[in-house]
Each structure stands twice: as structure tokens, then as C-alpha cells.
Write a protein that holds these residues in place. Structure first.
Motif, PDB file in Angstrom:
ATOM      1  N   VAL A   6       9.966   9.988  11.645  1.00 28.02           N
ATOM      2  CA  VAL A   6       8.770   9.789  10.829  1.00 28.02           C
ATOM      3  C   VAL A   6       7.886  11.029  10.903  1.00 28.02           C
ATOM      4  O   VAL A   6       7.533  11.505  11.983  1.00 28.02           O
ATOM      5  CB  VAL A   6       7.997   8.536  11.295  1.00 28.02           C
ATOM      6  N   ARG A   7       7.548  11.553   9.727  1.00 26.85           N
ATOM      7  CA  ARG A   7       6.684  12.733   9.621  1.00 26.85           C
ATOM      8  C   ARG A   7       5.284  12.369   9.116  1.00 26.85           C
ATOM      9  O   ARG A   7       4.341  13.110   9.296  1.00 26.85           O
ATOM     10  CB  ARG A   7       7.285  13.762   8.665  1.00 26.85           C
ATOM     11  N   GLY A   8       5.202  11.218   8.436  1.00 29.00           N
ATOM     12  CA  GLY A   8       3.917  10.819   7.876  1.00 29.00           C
ATOM     13  C   GLY A   8       4.039   9.506   7.137  1.00 29.00           C
ATOM     14  O   GLY A   8       5.063   8.832   7.197  1.00 29.00           O
ATOM     15  N   ILE A   9       2.975   9.188   6.435  1.00 27.23           N
ATOM     16  CA  ILE A   9       2.956   8.005   5.574  1.00 27.23           C
ATOM     17  C   ILE A   9       2.106   8.359   4.368  1.00 27.23           C
ATOM     18  O   ILE A   9       1.144   9.121   4.475  1.00 27.23           O
ATOM     19  CB  ILE A   9       2.410   6.763   6.329  1.00 27.23           C
ATOM     20  N   ILE A  10       2.487   7.844   3.226  1.00 27.80           N
ATOM     21  CA  ILE A  10       1.697   8.061   2.017  1.00 27.80           C
ATOM     22  C   ILE A  10       1.364   6.704   1.425  1.00 27.80           C
ATOM     23  O   ILE A  10       2.220   5.817   1.366  1.00 27.80           O
ATOM     24  CB  ILE A  10       2.404   8.974   0.994  1.00 27.80           C
ATOM     25  N   THR A  11       0.116   6.546   1.035  1.00 33.60           N
ATOM     26  CA  THR A  11      -0.354   5.283   0.474  1.00 33.60           C
ATOM     27  C   THR A  11      -1.022   5.546  -0.867  1.00 33.60           C
ATOM     28  O   THR A  11      -1.340   6.695  -1.204  1.00 33.60           O
ATOM     29  CB  THR A  11      -1.366   4.597   1.408  1.00 33.60           C
ATOM     30  N   GLN A  12      -1.243   4.462  -1.601  1.00 34.28           N
ATOM     31  CA  GLN A  12      -1.950   4.636  -2.867  1.00 34.28           C
ATOM     32  C   GLN A  12      -3.345   5.197  -2.624  1.00 34.28           C
ATOM     33  O   GLN A  12      -3.860   5.955  -3.452  1.00 34.28           O
ATOM     34  CB  GLN A  12      -1.986   3.339  -3.656  1.00 34.28           C
ATOM     35  N   SER A  13      -3.943   4.906  -1.492  1.00 37.37           N
ATOM     36  CA  SER A  13      -5.264   5.465  -1.173  1.00 37.37           C
ATOM     37  C   SER A  13      -5.198   6.976  -1.002  1.00 37.37           C
ATOM     38  O   SER A  13      -6.110   7.692  -1.419  1.00 37.37           O
ATOM     39  CB  SER A  13      -5.825   4.836   0.100  1.00 37.37           C
ATOM     40  N   ASP A  14      -4.110   7.476  -0.411  1.00 32.81           N
ATOM     41  CA  ASP A  14      -3.953   8.928  -0.271  1.00 32.81           C
ATOM     42  C   ASP A  14      -3.890   9.597  -1.639  1.00 32.81           C
ATOM     43  O   ASP A  14      -4.469  10.665  -1.852  1.00 32.81           O
ATOM     44  CB  ASP A  14      -2.670   9.266   0.504  1.00 32.81           C
ATOM     45  N   ILE A  15      -3.191   8.956  -2.555  1.00 35.53           N
ATOM     46  CA  ILE A  15      -3.091   9.506  -3.908  1.00 35.53           C
ATOM     47  C   ILE A  15      -4.446   9.475  -4.589  1.00 35.53           C
ATOM     48  O   ILE A  15      -4.858  10.446  -5.230  1.00 35.53           O
ATOM     49  CB  ILE A  15      -2.017   8.749  -4.719  1.00 35.53           C
ATOM     50  N   MET A  16      -5.172   8.379  -4.398  1.00 36.10           N
ATOM     51  CA  MET A  16      -6.510   8.282  -4.988  1.00 36.10           C
ATOM     52  C   MET A  16      -7.444   9.346  -4.412  1.00 36.10           C
ATOM     53  O   MET A  16      -8.209   9.973  -5.140  1.00 36.10           O
ATOM     54  CB  MET A  16      -7.090   6.889  -4.744  1.00 36.10           C
ATOM     55  N   HIS A  17      -7.374   9.548  -3.109  1.00 36.53           N
ATOM     56  CA  HIS A  17      -8.223  10.574  -2.495  1.00 36.53           C
ATOM     57  C   HIS A  17      -7.853  11.952  -3.020  1.00 36.53           C
ATOM     58  O   HIS A  17      -8.722  12.794  -3.233  1.00 36.53           O
ATOM     59  CB  HIS A  17      -8.120  10.531  -0.970  1.00 36.53           C
ATOM     60  N   ALA A  18      -6.577  12.188  -3.242  1.00 36.89           N
ATOM     61  CA  ALA A  18      -6.151  13.470  -3.789  1.00 36.89           C
ATOM     62  C   ALA A  18      -6.687  13.674  -5.194  1.00 36.89           C
ATOM     63  O   ALA A  18      -7.045  14.784  -5.584  1.00 36.89           O
ATOM     64  CB  ALA A  18      -4.630  13.574  -3.773  1.00 36.89           C
ATOM     65  N   LEU A  19      -6.779  12.619  -5.951  1.00 35.77           N
ATOM     66  CA  LEU A  19      -7.374  12.717  -7.286  1.00 35.77           C
ATOM     67  C   LEU A  19      -8.875  12.948  -7.196  1.00 35.77           C
ATOM     68  O   LEU A  19      -9.485  13.487  -8.110  1.00 35.77           O
ATOM     69  CB  LEU A  19      -7.111  11.442  -8.088  1.00 35.77           C
ATOM     70  N   ASP A  20      -9.446  12.506  -6.073  1.00 38.20           N
ATOM     71  CA  ASP A  20     -10.874  12.673  -5.814  1.00 38.20           C
ATOM     72  C   ASP A  20     -11.747  12.065  -6.901  1.00 38.20           C
ATOM     73  O   ASP A  20     -12.815  12.556  -7.206  1.00 38.20           O
ATOM     74  CB  ASP A  20     -11.221  14.148  -5.611  1.00 38.20           C
ATOM     75  N   MET A  21     -11.247  10.994  -7.477  1.00 34.89           N
ATOM     76  CA  MET A  21     -12.014  10.312  -8.511  1.00 34.89           C
ATOM     77  C   MET A  21     -12.004   8.812  -8.286  1.00 34.89           C
ATOM     78  O   MET A  21     -12.375   8.046  -9.156  1.00 34.89           O
ATOM     79  CB  MET A  21     -11.428  10.623  -9.888  1.00 34.89           C
ATOM     80  N   HIS A  22     -11.558   8.365  -7.125  1.00 34.81           N
ATOM     81  CA  HIS A  22     -11.354   6.940  -6.900  1.00 34.81           C
ATOM     82  C   HIS A  22     -12.612   6.095  -7.087  1.00 34.81           C
ATOM     83  O   HIS A  22     -12.535   4.961  -7.490  1.00 34.81           O
ATOM     84  CB  HIS A  22     -10.735   6.700  -5.521  1.00 34.81           C
ATOM     85  N   ARG A  23     -13.760   6.643  -6.812  1.00 42.28           N
ATOM     86  CA  ARG A  23     -14.981   5.834  -6.955  1.00 42.28           C
ATOM     87  C   ARG A  23     -15.313   5.557  -8.408  1.00 42.28           C
ATOM     88  O   ARG A  23     -15.986   4.602  -8.726  1.00 42.28           O
ATOM     89  CB  ARG A  23     -16.152   6.521  -6.292  1.00 42.28           C
TER      90      ARG A  23
END
Length: 146
Positions: A44-61
Motif C-alpha cells: 500500500v502506497r496510499g489511498i484516494i477518495t472522492q474527497s481527495d479529488i474534490m480538494h484537488a479541484l479546490d471548488m468543493h464548497r
């Protein structure tokens, strides 16, 4: 009771070379909100979640509340012309660029109580399950209460 009695075996996973688009496709197709990221050795190197993708978009709010399904989010995102270039750019990024590397894992032979304690302590919804250091499964709150 042991974690291995409740975990999902052979979970969907990504490698560090997959793209964010691959991650989105996998999550939508299998109706999951996150998955482990492994190296070629299945460690295991990491985990990716839908929240990570949202944070990357930086528009989740501005576009999603925490309860919205990922599919609905993607449809909404794709309908917004002003962020399509951002989505295209993000889609080509590698999972390793946005994944969480501080992954909470648990051995498959640990007691279920330990899994519950870890999830509550770290305010997370899932734990990556390992056996001899390699991916063995995943356990979520849903697995525990089902």
C-alpha cells in the motif's frame, strides 16, 4: 471477531501510475468512494477518495455537499463550462499526485474492536487491510454495521 471476517477481500485498487480519470471511472463504475493505491509489489502506497479529488479541484464548497453521490458530482462538474479545463487538467494527473500517503492500515488478524477504534479516532470511513504488508482487503463502517 477478526477483521478478516468482515473485510471486503480483493478490493478494487489503483496503482501509482493510474490517472485521476482512471480513479473517477473506477469509483463511479463500482459505486465506491475511495480505494487503495498500491505499488507493483502490492504494498500500500496510499489511498484516494472522492474527497481527495474534490480538494484537488479546490471548488468543493461551491458545488457539492458532503452527502452527494460522486456520480451526481461528476455530472454537475461536467455541466459547468468554466471548470471543464480544470477537470481536463486534473483528469490527466497521476493518482500519486493527489492521493493521501498517510494511510491507516490494519492487519487482517486484528480484532474488530481495534478497527472501530481506529476509524473513530481518525474520523475515517475505511481502513486498508494488510497481510504481511501487502493489500488483503478493505473494511468500512458499512462492513461493520451490516
Amino acid at each position: 471477531m477478526k477483521v478478516k471476517q468482515f473485510m471486503t477481500r480483493n478490493p478494487r485498487y489503483l496503482t501509482t501510475s493510474h490517472t485521476v480519470k482512471d480513479a473517477l471511472s473506477l469509483m463511479i463504475a463500482h459505486k465506491i468512494s475511495g480505494c487503495p493505491v498500491v505499488g507493483n509489489d502490492k504494498r500500500v502506497r496510499g489511498i484516494i477518495t472522492q474527497s481527495d479529488i474534490m480538494h484537488a479541484l479546490d471548488m468543493h464548497r461551491n458545488i457539492i455537499d458532503a452527502k452527494s453521490p460522486l456520480f451526481d458530482l461528476v455530472v454537475r462538474l461536467l455541466s459547468k463550462k468554466d471548470i471543464q479545463p480544470l477537470i481536463s487538467h486534473l483528469s490527466s494527473k497521476k493518482v500519486k499526485d493527489i492521493m493521501q500517503t498517510d494511510v491507516h492500515t490494519i492487519d487482517e488478524n486484528e480484532d474488530m474492536y481495534r478497527a472501530v477504534t481506529l476509524m473513530n479516532k481518525h474520523k475515517i470511513h475505511r481502513l486498508v487491510v494488510v497481510k504481511n504488508g501487502t493489500l488483503a482487503g478493505i473494511i468500512s463502517k458499512k462492513d461493520i454495521i451490516s
